[in-house]
Design a protein around this motif. Sequence first.
Motif, PDB file in Angstrom:
ATOM      1  N   PHE A 194     -18.003 111.015  10.586  1.00  0.00           N
ATOM      2  CA  PHE A 194     -16.683 111.661  10.557  1.00  0.00           C
ATOM      3  C   PHE A 194     -16.819 113.093  10.052  1.00  0.00           C
ATOM      4  CE2 PHE A 194     -14.333 107.404  10.396  1.00  0.00           C
ATOM      5  CZ  PHE A 194     -13.828 107.556  11.678  1.00  0.00           C
ATOM      6  N   TRP A 195     -17.978 113.696  10.293  1.00  0.00           N
ATOM      7  CA  TRP A 195     -18.130 115.111   9.950  1.00  0.00           C
ATOM      8  C   TRP A 195     -17.476 115.930  11.055  1.00  0.00           C
ATOM      9  CZ3 TRP A 195     -19.406 117.063   5.385  1.00  0.00           C
ATOM     10  CH2 TRP A 195     -19.553 118.459   5.314  1.00  0.00           C
ATOM     11  N   GLU A 196     -16.280 116.396  10.781  1.00  0.00           N
ATOM     12  CA  GLU A 196     -15.404 116.961  11.802  1.00  0.00           C
ATOM     13  C   GLU A 196     -15.700 118.438  12.084  1.00  0.00           C
ATOM     14  OE1 GLU A 196     -13.886 114.864  13.522  1.00  0.00           O
ATOM     15  OE2 GLU A 196     -12.046 114.098  12.630  1.00  0.00           O
ATOM     16  N   PRO A 197     -15.351 118.907  13.280  1.00  0.00           N
ATOM     17  CA  PRO A 197     -15.649 120.299  13.643  1.00  0.00           C
ATOM     18  C   PRO A 197     -14.881 121.327  12.827  1.00  0.00           C
ATOM     19  CG  PRO A 197     -14.308 119.254  15.320  1.00  0.00           C
ATOM     20  CD  PRO A 197     -14.752 118.166  14.401  1.00  0.00           C
ATOM     21  N   HIS A 198     -13.659 121.001  12.386  1.00  0.00           N
ATOM     22  CA  HIS A 198     -12.881 122.005  11.649  1.00  0.00           C
ATOM     23  C   HIS A 198     -13.469 122.301  10.271  1.00  0.00           C
ATOM     24  CE1 HIS A 198     -10.820 118.055  11.005  1.00  0.00           C
ATOM     25  NE2 HIS A 198     -10.803 118.450   9.736  1.00  0.00           N
ATOM     26  N   PHE A 199     -14.408 121.472   9.799  1.00  0.00           N
ATOM     27  CA  PHE A 199     -15.087 121.790   8.542  1.00  0.00           C
ATOM     28  C   PHE A 199     -15.881 123.093   8.663  1.00  0.00           C
ATOM     29  CE2 PHE A 199     -15.626 116.942   7.576  1.00  0.00           C
ATOM     30  CZ  PHE A 199     -14.256 116.806   7.492  1.00  0.00           C
ATOM     31  N   GLY A 200     -16.206 123.484   9.887  1.00  0.00           N
ATOM     32  CA  GLY A 200     -16.976 124.706  10.108  1.00  0.00           C
ATOM     33  C   GLY A 200     -16.327 125.939   9.524  1.00  0.00           C
ATOM     34  N   ALA A 201     -14.999 125.931   9.400  1.00  0.00           N
ATOM     35  CA  ALA A 201     -14.281 127.092   8.880  1.00  0.00           C
ATOM     36  C   ALA A 201     -14.560 127.342   7.402  1.00  0.00           C
ATOM     37  CB  ALA A 201     -12.779 126.903   9.102  1.00  0.00           C
ATOM     38  N   GLU A 202     -15.059 126.339   6.713  1.00  0.00           N
ATOM     39  CA  GLU A 202     -15.249 126.442   5.262  1.00  0.00           C
ATOM     40  C   GLU A 202     -16.554 127.128   4.877  1.00  0.00           C
ATOM     41  OE1 GLU A 202     -14.908 122.546   3.589  1.00  0.00           O
ATOM     42  OE2 GLU A 202     -13.299 121.986   4.980  1.00  0.00           O
ATOM     43  N   PHE A 203     -17.420 127.406   5.849  1.00  0.00           N
ATOM     44  CA  PHE A 203     -18.749 127.916   5.547  1.00  0.00           C
ATOM     45  C   PHE A 203     -18.987 129.247   6.251  1.00  0.00           C
ATOM     46  CE2 PHE A 203     -18.724 123.277   5.504  1.00  0.00           C
ATOM     47  CZ  PHE A 203     -19.089 123.045   4.183  1.00  0.00           C
ATOM     48  N   THR A 204     -19.734 130.105   5.575  1.00  0.00           N
ATOM     49  CA  THR A 204     -19.992 131.430   6.136  1.00  0.00           C
ATOM     50  C   THR A 204     -21.202 131.458   7.053  1.00  0.00           C
ATOM     51  OG1 THR A 204     -21.294 132.001   4.165  1.00  0.00           O
ATOM     52  CG2 THR A 204     -18.940 132.576   4.151  1.00  0.00           C
ATOM     53  N   SER A 205     -21.984 130.387   7.046  1.00  0.00           N
ATOM     54  CA  SER A 205     -23.181 130.355   7.896  1.00  0.00           C
ATOM     55  C   SER A 205     -23.507 128.926   8.286  1.00  0.00           C
ATOM     56  CB  SER A 205     -24.380 130.965   7.164  1.00  0.00           C
ATOM     57  OG  SER A 205     -24.778 130.131   6.084  1.00  0.00           O
ATOM     58  N   ASP A 206     -24.249 128.786   9.375  1.00  0.00           N
ATOM     59  CA  ASP A 206     -24.717 127.465   9.792  1.00  0.00           C
ATOM     60  C   ASP A 206     -25.665 126.879   8.749  1.00  0.00           C
ATOM     61  OD1 ASP A 206     -23.266 127.816  12.075  1.00  0.00           O
ATOM     62  OD2 ASP A 206     -24.980 128.160  13.386  1.00  0.00           O
ATOM     63  N   GLU A 207     -26.438 127.753   8.081  1.00  0.00           N
ATOM     64  CA  GLU A 207     -27.376 127.283   7.068  1.00  0.00           C
ATOM     65  C   GLU A 207     -26.647 126.613   5.906  1.00  0.00           C
ATOM     66  OE1 GLU A 207     -31.035 128.935   4.234  1.00  0.00           O
ATOM     67  OE2 GLU A 207     -29.775 130.346   5.372  1.00  0.00           O
ATOM     68  N   GLU A 208     -25.573 127.236   5.443  1.00  0.00           N
ATOM     69  CA  GLU A 208     -24.786 126.653   4.351  1.00  0.00           C
ATOM     70  C   GLU A 208     -24.171 125.329   4.802  1.00  0.00           C
ATOM     71  OE1 GLU A 208     -20.938 127.769   1.497  1.00  0.00           O
ATOM     72  OE2 GLU A 208     -21.437 129.024   3.230  1.00  0.00           O
ATOM     73  N   TRP A 209     -23.632 125.310   6.007  1.00  0.00           N
ATOM     74  CA  TRP A 209     -23.029 124.102   6.583  1.00  0.00           C
ATOM     75  C   TRP A 209     -24.046 122.977   6.658  1.00  0.00           C
ATOM     76  CZ3 TRP A 209     -24.494 121.658  11.141  1.00  0.00           C
ATOM     77  CH2 TRP A 209     -23.605 120.746  11.690  1.00  0.00           C
ATOM     78  N   SER A 210     -25.274 123.307   7.054  1.00  0.00           N
ATOM     79  CA  SER A 210     -26.291 122.284   7.306  1.00  0.00           C
ATOM     80  C   SER A 210     -26.793 121.612   6.031  1.00  0.00           C
ATOM     81  CB  SER A 210     -27.479 122.891   8.057  1.00  0.00           C
ATOM     82  OG  SER A 210     -28.200 123.806   7.232  1.00  0.00           O
ATOM     83  N   LYS A 211     -26.460 122.139   4.868  1.00  0.00           N
ATOM     84  CA  LYS A 211     -26.909 121.557   3.603  1.00  0.00           C
ATOM     85  C   LYS A 211     -25.942 120.516   3.049  1.00  0.00           C
ATOM     86  CE  LYS A 211     -29.433 125.738   2.217  1.00  0.00           C
ATOM     87  NZ  LYS A 211     -29.492 126.859   1.240  1.00  0.00           N
ATOM     88  N   GLN A 212     -24.790 120.355   3.670  1.00  0.00           N
ATOM     89  CA  GLN A 212     -23.756 119.454   3.138  1.00  0.00           C
ATOM     90  C   GLN A 212     -24.133 118.001   3.415  1.00  0.00           C
ATOM     91  OE1 GLN A 212     -21.435 121.196   1.355  1.00  0.00           O
ATOM     92  NE2 GLN A 212     -22.727 122.900   2.068  1.00  0.00           N
ATOM     93  N   THR A 213     -24.337 117.219   2.361  1.00  0.00           N
ATOM     94  CA  THR A 213     -24.820 115.850   2.526  1.00  0.00           C
ATOM     95  C   THR A 213     -23.714 114.835   2.774  1.00  0.00           C
ATOM     96  OG1 THR A 213     -24.759 115.481   0.133  1.00  0.00           O
ATOM     97  CG2 THR A 213     -26.839 116.289   1.083  1.00  0.00           C
ATOM     98  N   HIS A 214     -22.489 115.106   2.294  1.00  0.00           N
ATOM     99  CA  HIS A 214     -21.421 114.119   2.455  1.00  0.00           C
ATOM    100  C   HIS A 214     -20.072 114.734   2.093  1.00  0.00           C
ATOM    101  CE1 HIS A 214     -22.148 113.977  -1.883  1.00  0.00           C
ATOM    102  NE2 HIS A 214     -20.938 113.427  -2.015  1.00  0.00           N
ATOM    103  N   ARG A 215     -19.022 113.989   2.355  1.00  0.00           N
ATOM    104  CA  ARG A 215     -17.682 114.394   1.953  1.00  0.00           C
ATOM    105  C   ARG A 215     -16.858 113.154   1.635  1.00  0.00           C
ATOM    106  NH1 ARG A 215     -14.379 119.365   4.426  1.00  0.00           N
ATOM    107  NH2 ARG A 215     -16.297 120.247   3.582  1.00  0.00           N
ATOM    108  N   ILE A 216     -16.125 113.243   0.546  1.00  0.00           N
ATOM    109  CA  ILE A 216     -15.244 112.166   0.111  1.00  0.00           C
ATOM    110  C   ILE A 216     -13.814 112.474   0.557  1.00  0.00           C
ATOM    111  CG2 ILE A 216     -14.231 111.024  -1.908  1.00  0.00           C
ATOM    112  CD1 ILE A 216     -17.140 110.241  -1.461  1.00  0.00           C
ATOM    113  N   GLY A 217     -13.144 111.495   1.141  1.00  0.00           N
ATOM    114  CA  GLY A 217     -11.751 111.672   1.548  1.00  0.00           C
ATOM    115  C   GLY A 217     -11.551 112.776   2.567  1.00  0.00           C
TER     116      GLY A 217
END
Length: 316
Positions: A194-217
């Motif tokens: 459930f790692w959704e596409p709109h989460f992309g707006a929260e990060f300034t780079s693909d590298e930062e995005w790619s480090k996210q291991t999980h999300r609660i709620g």
Amino acid sequence: MNFVQTVQGSLLENFYPAGWNMEAIDKCCSNPPETIGERQPFWNEAFQLISCNEVEELDVKMGHEIAWQIRQSKLEGRNVAFILPVGPMGMYKWAVYFLKEWNIDCSHVYGFNMDEWSDAEGRTLPPDNKGSFQYAMEQAFYGPLGELTVPVNQRHFATLDSLPTYAAKITNLKAEGAELITVFGIGRMMHIAFWEPHFGAEFTSDEEWSKQTHRIGAQLHPLTIEQNAITSFKSRTTLVPCRANTIGPGLFLQSDKVIGGCDGALGRGMQWQGLSLWTTLRYGPDRWLPSTYMPTLPGKLFYLNELAGPLEADVN
């Protein structure tokens, strides 16, 4: 007259993620069906696309691949960690069948369910609730394996307490020689888990995005809710939670292998997954479209032939 020409000023103008290039997505979907297997520069050399004529064939092939990887790791004397989905599901009965035929016990297997319905605080459905992913896994895979099953303490579910521990556990397993294999489907919104596409707006780079291991709620996209209403709740939107706990790219991008499945045909010529499949295979890696990273990894993606299209109006 089409979407791109008429979206301005419509109710859909700001509905889709801001990073989506609809013209590029449409171009991905405009290719002839027979070209779907043409290798792209961003595909991993060990990534394979495998066609299936019907859902039953896909279920058998995916189940065999899961069981084969479990068997191989057993024969090689190493542990194996699986990130597991609830959907597609038909492969689990065949994985069970092959493992029982080969008499392969799963004492070396570690299962990490990729997601689970939740509320805003990350509280999940009880495991005996038929709508929970834990219930589905116990019924489809762990339970039917019987004496060969994965030990209870090696089954992990995406609960508020357990999900944050995944990263360290997987890191330790890999350090000890275990492979990480992610089994996945592709969402209508091109999500993985459930790692959704709109989460992309929260990060300034693909590298930062790619480090996210999980999300609660995690907040789910409306089309994710509708996809699940159609595929899992017999159209009853009111039963579908609007949030979920989920793994992120910081875990699935660590995969040594992937096993994917696209079986999104609805019957009578209707389908929901063709656009998602084509975009995944043609767009190129982009954090606004999480599934586009999967072809960059070694492994196999099984798909129904009819999803290749042609994706165009059907007047029949």
